[in-house]
Design a protein around this motif. Structure first.
Motif, short mmCIF file in Angstrom:
data_model
loop_
_atom_site.label_atom_id
_atom_site.label_comp_id
_atom_site.label_asym_id
_atom_site.label_seq_id
_atom_site.Cartn_x
_atom_site.Cartn_y
_atom_site.Cartn_z
N VAL A 117 39.75 7.46 -15.11
CA VAL A 117 39.38 6.82 -16.37
C VAL A 117 40.64 6.33 -17.08
O VAL A 117 40.67 5.22 -17.63
CB VAL A 117 38.55 7.79 -17.26
CG1 VAL A 117 38.19 7.14 -18.58
CG2 VAL A 117 37.28 8.23 -16.52
N SER A 118 41.72 7.14 -17.04
CA SER A 118 43.00 6.71 -17.65
C SER A 118 43.47 5.40 -17.04
O SER A 118 44.00 4.54 -17.74
CB SER A 118 44.10 7.74 -17.39
OG SER A 118 43.85 8.88 -18.11
N GLU A 119 43.28 5.28 -15.74
CA GLU A 119 43.74 4.05 -15.09
C GLU A 119 42.97 2.81 -15.57
O GLU A 119 43.41 1.69 -15.39
CB GLU A 119 43.63 4.19 -13.55
CG GLU A 119 44.75 5.06 -13.01
CD GLU A 119 44.52 5.51 -11.58
OE1 GLU A 119 43.53 5.08 -10.95
OE2 GLU A 119 45.33 6.34 -11.09
N ARG A 120 41.81 3.04 -16.16
CA ARG A 120 41.01 1.92 -16.69
C ARG A 120 41.38 1.57 -18.13
O ARG A 120 40.75 0.72 -18.74
CB ARG A 120 39.51 2.27 -16.66
CG ARG A 120 38.95 2.67 -15.33
CD ARG A 120 38.83 1.55 -14.35
NE ARG A 120 38.08 0.42 -14.87
CZ ARG A 120 38.01 -0.76 -14.28
NH1 ARG A 120 38.63 -0.96 -13.15
NH2 ARG A 120 37.31 -1.74 -14.80
N GLN A 121 42.36 2.31 -18.70
CA GLN A 121 42.61 2.16 -20.14
C GLN A 121 42.89 0.70 -20.55
O GLN A 121 42.35 0.23 -21.55
CB GLN A 121 43.76 3.07 -20.60
CG GLN A 121 44.00 3.05 -22.11
CD GLN A 121 42.77 3.48 -22.92
OE1 GLN A 121 42.20 4.53 -22.67
NE2 GLN A 121 42.34 2.65 -23.88
N ALA A 122 43.70 -0.01 -19.75
CA ALA A 122 44.04 -1.39 -20.13
C ALA A 122 42.76 -2.24 -20.17
O ALA A 122 42.57 -3.07 -21.07
CB ALA A 122 45.04 -1.96 -19.14
N ALA A 123 41.88 -2.02 -19.20
CA ALA A 123 40.64 -2.80 -19.16
C ALA A 123 39.75 -2.45 -20.36
O ALA A 123 39.14 -3.33 -20.99
CB ALA A 123 39.89 -2.52 -17.85
#
Ligand code: HEM
Length: 414
Positions: A117-123
């Motif tokens: 989920v952290s990796e999706r933060q920019a999106a």
């Protein structure tokens, strides 16, 4: 013969949930006087309504004693039977136990871990920015629930799922057909909620069968590809479970979170001092999001079945009976939350809220839900000087997933 206790109708009647004040007063009375209440109602196999936090926690935690299998959501017996006869009864993670549940949960688990989920933060940031821009374009005056909360939460989950943006209105309509069928606003030209449910399941099936075939033929890097090509216990996941896997991710992913957001913003607006606190110190948003999720408790219940007899709050319950876990009641339990009927973003134990359930079925999407709220709120509040109600909020009529469905707001923009 004693008359059945009528107080249990608050768990069945969709309209009862539309008056939150009255509902919570009735639930508080049950926690005090009949915390495990046997509910008998026409057309429903009797069930026990569990209203205290400790009991809801215990039942959620001991998955080998309190099973999910059979039917996990309350509905009239005739409807439940008919869904079975038609071969379209739900079979989601929620409807499984033990190894079957663990194997199926493993299919999508990696997508919902905190790191993923952290990796999706920019999106998520980009989607939140787009909706704050929309809020500005509307001059800060809109139905916050329908114009912002619903499409924002839908877009976030669809962005990992892989459903194209042009199909989002279809996903929204079908979700409302499944979860909101009891609400006259969503019934459209139909008069019978059950007809709405069966029609919706049929449409979901057509849509997801096509999506699955497409992703099997041309795999991509989205969650739909993972579900379409999943193996469970060494074999391809069966057709029925695949359909319902798609359906639970598509529906549970946004309907719940949007109600937490709209109801949470309503509560904030009613407490301008707390809006100012958040504007001054955006780090408070982590706790504020949990308090919003406690306050709104969008999922109103799930059912469990007793494998063996059990005693809860001094009440003996025989094997085979079913329990209704009342999350909204547990979240207002005065034994756990001080002054539980107050909304307080600085509440020291807001994180103990039980809105996501517990044990092996603990909400798969909780990290996403929290992050969606934590991302949008500071951006929204940075864009406004003041935000007020611009009419009366309206609650959904639903006994399963619900909350504020219309929230007229007016803001002065910065
Ligand atoms: C504020 C938002 C949300 C709330 C209040 C909520 C609530 C819940 C609850 C109460 C359960 C059942 C837990 C139990 O039986 O112990 C659950 C399960 C589940 N939720 Fe959520 N949910 C939310 C957001 C999401 C999101 C964003 C997703 C993403 C797809 C999601 C997907 C699921 C799934 C797949 C399950 C089944 C898990 C299992 O049985 O193993 N939920 N949720």
């Amino acid at each position: 013969m004693t008359e059945p206790d009528q107080r249990g109708t608050i768990f069945i009647d969709p309209l009862a949930y539309a008056d939150q004040q009255a509902w919570h007063e009735a639930a508080a009375d049950l926690r005090r006087t009949a915390p495990v209440l046997r509910v008998e109602a026409d057309g429903y196999t009797p069930f026990w309504a569990v209203t205290r936090y400790e009991d809801v926690f215990t039942v959620s935690r001991y998955n080998d004693r309190f099973l999910n299998t059979r039917n996990s959501v309350l509905g009239p017996d005739a409807q439940v039977e008919l869904l079975g006869t038609l071969g379209i009864e739900p079979k989601t993670l929620i409807h499984m136990d033990g190894e079957e549940h663990r194997d199926h949960r493993a299919v999508a688990n990696a997508w919902f871990r905190p790191r993923a989920v952290s990796e999706r933060q920019a999106a998520i940031d980009a989607i939140a920015d787009a909706f704050v821009d929309k809020f500005r374009q509307l001059g800060g005056r809109c139905d916050f629930a329908q114009d912002i909360a619903v499409p924002y939460t839908l877009r976030v989950i669809m962005s990992i799922f892989g459903v194209p943006e042009e199909d989002e209105p279809t996903m929204l309509r079908l979700t409302q057909g499944l979860f909101g069928a009891a609400d006259p606003e969503y019934l459209g030209d139909l008069s019978d909620p059950f007809e709405m449910i069966t029609r919706t399941i049929g449409e979901f099936e057509d849509y997801f069968n096509e999506l699955a075939s497409e992703r099997r033929a041309r795999p991509t890097d989205d969650l739909a590809t993972v579900i379409a090509n999943a193996n469970v216990g060494g074999c391809p996941m069966d057709r029925h479970a695949t359909l319902w896997y798609f359906t639970i991710v598509a529906t549970a992913g946004h309907d719940t979170t949007s109600f937490a957001l709209s109801g949470g913003v309503e509560a904030l607006i009613r407490h301008p001092d707390q809006v100012r606190l958040l504007q001054k110190d955006s780090s408070l948003v982590v706790n504020a999001a949990d308090e919003m999720i406690r306050w709104t408790t969008p999922v109103r219940h799930f059912l469990r079945y007793l494998e063996r007899p059990a005693v809860l709050s001094g009440t003996e319950i025989p094997a085979g009976d079913r329990l209704l876990l009342s999350y909204p009641s547990a979240n207002r339990d005065e034994e756990v939350f001080e002054d539980p009927m107050s909304f307080d973003i600085t509440r020291p134990n807001a994180t103990r809220m039980i809105s996501f359930g517990g044990g092996e079925h603990f909400c798969l999407g909780s990290t996403f839900a929290r992050r969606e709220l934590r991302t949008l709120l500071p951006k929204l509040l940075a864009a406004v000087d003041e935000i007020t109600l611009d009419g009366e909020p309206e609650f959904a009529q639903a006994n399963f997933v619900g909350g504020v469905k219309h929230l007229p707001v007016a803001a002065t923009l910065r």
